[in-house]
Design an enzyme around this catalytic site. Structure first.
Site, mmCIF file in Angstrom:
data_model
loop_
_atom_site.group_PDB
_atom_site.id
_atom_site.type_symbol
_atom_site.label_atom_id
_atom_site.label_comp_id
_atom_site.label_asym_id
_atom_site.label_seq_id
_atom_site.Cartn_x
_atom_site.Cartn_y
_atom_site.Cartn_z
ATOM 1 C CE LYS A 143 23.793 5.657 2.307
ATOM 2 N NZ LYS A 143 23.850 4.629 3.361
ATOM 3 C CG HIS A 235 23.848 9.373 6.677
ATOM 4 N ND1 HIS A 235 22.741 9.585 5.889
ATOM 5 C CD2 HIS A 235 23.934 8.021 6.801
ATOM 6 C CE1 HIS A 235 22.201 8.422 5.564
ATOM 7 N NE2 HIS A 235 22.914 7.458 6.095
HETATM 8 C C1 BG6 Z 1 22.663 3.902 6.731
HETATM 9 C C2 BG6 Z 1 23.957 3.177 6.513
HETATM 10 O O1 BG6 Z 1 22.451 4.839 5.700
HETATM 11 O O2 BG6 Z 1 22.698 4.564 7.992
HETATM 12 C C3 BG6 Z 1 24.205 2.193 7.647
HETATM 13 O O3 BG6 Z 1 23.924 2.489 5.268
HETATM 14 C C4 BG6 Z 1 24.124 2.886 8.981
HETATM 15 O O4 BG6 Z 1 25.467 1.563 7.490
HETATM 16 C C5 BG6 Z 1 22.843 3.702 9.097
HETATM 17 O O5 BG6 Z 1 24.146 1.888 9.987
HETATM 18 C C6 BG6 Z 1 22.852 4.534 10.363
HETATM 19 O O6 BG6 Z 1 21.596 5.124 10.535
HETATM 20 P P1 BG6 Z 1 21.036 5.463 11.984
HETATM 21 O O7 BG6 Z 1 19.730 6.150 11.713
HETATM 22 O O8 BG6 Z 1 20.881 4.156 12.696
HETATM 23 O O9 BG6 Z 1 22.045 6.343 12.636
#
Ligand code: BG6
Length: 478
Positions: A143, A235
């Site tokens: 992404k 997500h």
């Molecule tokens: C990423 C985003 O895809 O996911 C970030 O671009 C975000 O902004 C991150 O901080 C969060 O991932 P995790 O695994 O730390 O919850």
């Protein structure tokens, strides 16, 4: 279980994601005995470097992101012997014949495009025209997969010109998280929950992904995206799909992805009054969002809360509330399924208002809590209280090493195994953008300004008001 020998090329092999996630993940899989010795990991990037120079860079990345004390020097030495490097020009001719020589035809070949999407087409074309990829090769893309429907369609068309959909692995790293996969086990391997998993018994569902960090050094990228593009379109959408989808007939890639797609297509458009956008303010020693990005007038959101309706037989009337933001009170991701009140209270109005809530904590402290109503002990009559039936995976399973497996390492191994279940299909990504686009376009057309919120808070007051309006409350963020 070890995979078959493979040659994995990482385009963007000197970049941040490679150093932070992909290479440390591969090291851990190697240490776990999953990567067979004859395999090759080939870094490919623009910088001039020889194999040894790149191996030094890989060692430094392991030191930094795994920690020198946690590394076994013998395993590191064996691991770096798998590593190679090619200085390559993605849009020119340099380096492609060297890459071809490193890739063996009797090995699985995979190519990780850890580069800007604008280079996907050039890489895909050169892999084919130089005879490096074949019908069994896999490509992995990260992404952001587009920034709207049109750009996602263009990317899909570009990749489809050179590779079949069965060869394309679009990563959403949330799908690699242990607890996210557990959602499917929870729903489809237990008889207890599924009969209640519908609008007859569920009042609403809350999905929260809160982060403490600000946009920091990523201001340039983030300000063009905002929380909607950066987190919700991918997500949170994936979490919503896993919670809302119908049981797939089998745990197989297309069976699962077909069901997720149906959920996305059932999402209603979201009216402006059901969305609150926020932007974090500054504090004494915390920079504000506007200090973190270049544009002092930016209208991009670092927080979003929204009410989403899934218009199908199962969920009509049960809203899904999504919330995500930077610079919030705690790092906490959870899904809460809030059940309806018992149809009739035999204990009378003085016993209070009680509800079962199933909370699935994705991070930190992964686990599940079922809030259950019991009698308060004592002779004071039938007074009711809510207590948690609590389970953390660490307690239930002990210090299970695989609990700490990073999402990326699991997903990279799935690529080598040829299992697409945890990767997004092209039509899924497009459907998610088709739902997202009108929402973002609405903000632009109206010139909507995000509300300000204090760093370290639960987001803007307006998000609380949105819930109160419906006689509901956001869950606390701890
Ligand atoms: C990423 C985003 O895809 O996911 C970030 O671009 C975000 O902004 C991150 O901080 C969060 O991932 P995790 O695994 O730390 O919850």
């Amino acid at each position: 279980i070890p995979v078959d020998p493979f040659d994995l090329t990482i385009f963007g092999g000197t970049g941040d994601l490679s150093r932070r996630k992909i290479l440390p993940g591969l090291y851990r899989r190697f240490r776990a005995g999953q990567i067979p010795e004859g395999s090759r990991i080939i870094g490919a990037a623009r910088s001039e470097m020889d194999h040894d120079g790149y191996r030094d860079m890989v060692r430094a990345a392991l030191d930094e992101f795994i920690g020198t004390d946690a590394l076994d020097p013998d395993v590191v030495a064996e691991f770096v012997s798998l590593i190679h490097y090619v200085a390559i020009d993605a849009t020119g001719e340099k380096g492609w014949s060297e890459l071809k020589e490193l890739i063996r035809s009797d090995h699985i070949s995979a190519f990780y495009f850890s580069v800007a999407p604008s280079l996907f087409g050039a890489l895909a074309e050169r892999l084919q025209s130089n005879g490096i990829a074949d019908k069994t090769s896999r490509i992995v893309v990260e992404k952001p997969f587009g920034r709207d429907l049109a750009s996602a369609q263009a990317l899909n068309a570009t990749l489809a010109a050179y590779f079949d959909e069965t060869q394309i692995y679009r990563i959403d790293h949330y799908l690699g998280k242990e607890t996210v996969q557990n959602l499917m086990a929870l729903r489809f391997a237990n008889v207890l929950f599924e009969p209640l998993w519908n609008s007859q018994y569920v009042d609403h569902i809350q999905i929260t992904v809160a982060e403490i960090v600000g946009v920091g050094g990523r201001g340039g990228y983030y300000d063009k995206s905002g929380a909607m593009r950066d987190m919700v379109q991918n997500h949170l959408m994936q979490l919503l799909c896993l919670i809302a989808m119908e049981p797939p007939s089998r745990f197989e890639p297309d069976a699962v992805r077909d069901e997720k797609l149906k959920v996305i297509r059932a999402l209603d458009p979201v009216p402006a009054e059901d969305i609150v956008r926020g932007q974090y303010a500054g504090a004494e020693d915390v920079a504000s969002y506007l200090d973190d990005v270049e544009d002092p007038e930016s209208l991009t959101e670092s927080f979003i809360a929204m009410k989403v309706n899934v218009s199908n037989w199962r969920w009509a009337g049960t809203p899904f509330y999504l919330r995500t933001g930077k610079r919030m009170k705690a790092r906490s991701s959870e899904i809460a399924v809030v059940f309806k009140d018992a149809p009739h209270s035999i204990f009378g109005s003085r016993s209070g208002h009680h509800r079962n809530i199933l909370t699935i904590r994705l991070q930190p402290n992964e686990g599940m809590t079922l809030t259950t109503t019991i009698k308060e002990p004592g002779p004071g009559g039938m007074r009711l209280i809510d207590v948690p039936l609590d389970m953390t995976f660490a307690d239930a399973l002990g210090q299970h090493e695989d609990l700490a497996t990073d999402a990326y390492e699991r997903l990279v191994m799935d690529v080598i195994r040829g299992n697409q279940t945890l990767f997004m299909r092209g039509d899924e990504v497009e459907a998610a953008w088709a739902w997202t686009d009108p929402i973002i376009n609405g903000w632009k057309e109206r010139g909507d300004r995000p509300c300000s919120y204090e760093p370290g808070s639960t987001g803007p007051e307006e998000a609380q008001i949105m819930m109160h309006r419906e006689d509901r409350r956001w869950r606390g963020i701890q």
